[in-house]
Motif scaffolding. Sequence first.
Motif, PDB file in Angstrom:
ATOM      1  N   ILE A  10       1.278  -0.951  -0.300  1.00  0.00           N
ATOM      2  CA  ILE A  10      -0.172  -0.107   0.421  1.00  0.00           C
ATOM      3  C   ILE A  10       0.679   1.440  -0.318  1.00  0.00           C
ATOM      4  CG2 ILE A  10      -2.202   1.116   1.298  1.00  0.00           C
ATOM      5  CD1 ILE A  10      -2.854  -1.391  -0.234  1.00  0.00           C
ATOM      6  N   VAL A  12       0.060   5.560  -0.446  1.00  0.00           N
ATOM      7  CA  VAL A  12      -0.560   6.529  -0.562  1.00  0.00           C
ATOM      8  C   VAL A  12       0.054   8.187  -1.082  1.00  0.00           C
ATOM      9  CG1 VAL A  12      -1.827   8.743   0.981  1.00  0.00           C
ATOM     10  CG2 VAL A  12      -1.706   5.480   1.740  1.00  0.00           C
ATOM     11  N   VAL A  17       2.549   4.151   3.540  1.00  0.00           N
ATOM     12  CA  VAL A  17       2.158   4.651   4.172  1.00  0.00           C
ATOM     13  C   VAL A  17       2.584   5.422   5.434  1.00  0.00           C
ATOM     14  CG1 VAL A  17       1.264   2.712   5.590  1.00  0.00           C
ATOM     15  CG2 VAL A  17      -0.605   4.951   5.409  1.00  0.00           C
ATOM     16  N   GLN A  21      -1.638   6.717   9.743  1.00  0.00           N
ATOM     17  CA  GLN A  21      -2.678   6.533   8.711  1.00  0.00           C
ATOM     18  C   GLN A  21      -3.082   5.395   8.736  1.00  0.00           C
ATOM     19  OE1 GLN A  21      -0.417   7.990   5.505  1.00  0.00           O
ATOM     20  NE2 GLN A  21      -1.877   9.074   4.820  1.00  0.00           N
ATOM     21  N   PHE A  92     -10.266   2.300   2.617  1.00  0.00           N
ATOM     22  CA  PHE A  92      -9.632   3.215   2.585  1.00  0.00           C
ATOM     23  C   PHE A  92     -10.142   4.334   2.847  1.00  0.00           C
ATOM     24  CE2 PHE A  92      -7.230   1.003  -0.928  1.00  0.00           C
ATOM     25  CZ  PHE A  92      -5.579   1.189   0.345  1.00  0.00           C
ATOM     26  N   THR A  94     -11.040   8.006   2.967  1.00  0.00           N
ATOM     27  CA  THR A  94     -10.700   8.890   2.429  1.00  0.00           C
ATOM     28  C   THR A  94     -11.262   9.561   4.014  1.00  0.00           C
ATOM     29  OG1 THR A  94     -13.037   9.196   1.719  1.00  0.00           O
ATOM     30  CG2 THR A  94     -10.580   7.932   0.710  1.00  0.00           C
ATOM     31  N   GLN A  97      -8.801   9.844   6.895  1.00  0.00           N
ATOM     32  CA  GLN A  97      -7.271   9.882   6.296  1.00  0.00           C
ATOM     33  C   GLN A  97      -7.131   8.609   6.790  1.00  0.00           C
ATOM     34  OE1 GLN A  97      -5.986  14.114   6.228  1.00  0.00           O
ATOM     35  NE2 GLN A  97      -6.326  14.207   4.660  1.00  0.00           N
ATOM     36  N   VAL A  99      -6.031   3.918   6.607  1.00  0.00           N
ATOM     37  CA  VAL A  99      -6.187   3.279   5.546  1.00  0.00           C
ATOM     38  C   VAL A  99      -6.156   2.148   6.627  1.00  0.00           C
ATOM     39  CG1 VAL A  99      -5.102   0.953   4.429  1.00  0.00           C
ATOM     40  CG2 VAL A  99      -4.389   3.367   3.711  1.00  0.00           C
TER      41      VAL A  99
END
Length: 107
Positions: A10, A12, A17, A21, A92, A94, A97, A99
């Motif tokens: 992953i 971002v 990440v 997060q 996710f 969003t 913000q 994961v």
Amino acid sequence: MNVFQVLKFITVNHQSVSPDQVTLTDLNGKPNGVMTDLVHDLLTKIYLFVDLNAVNDPHEVITKLATVTPLPEDVLDEYQKALEQMVYQVNFATKKQLVEIVYDDFV
């Protein structure tokens, strides 16, 4: 897939990440604070001492941490268990913000 593979895979905004997060949640979406804190601590140490792109499995991460840090064996064992935790989904969030790494804490 396990937590290690998710963290390695992953990104971002084309960056790894960041520890703050990531949150670990159970299958019902309830965050697990203990596991989340453990992964935050682990990610911080990984980013300081290990090149995530240069390792292929959780064992390599733990071996590298054991050689460059004074972390006790029981802490390294908990880190390895966290990295090997099976993942069922990645969400996710969003708006938050975040994961969210979804796992089954009964396995």
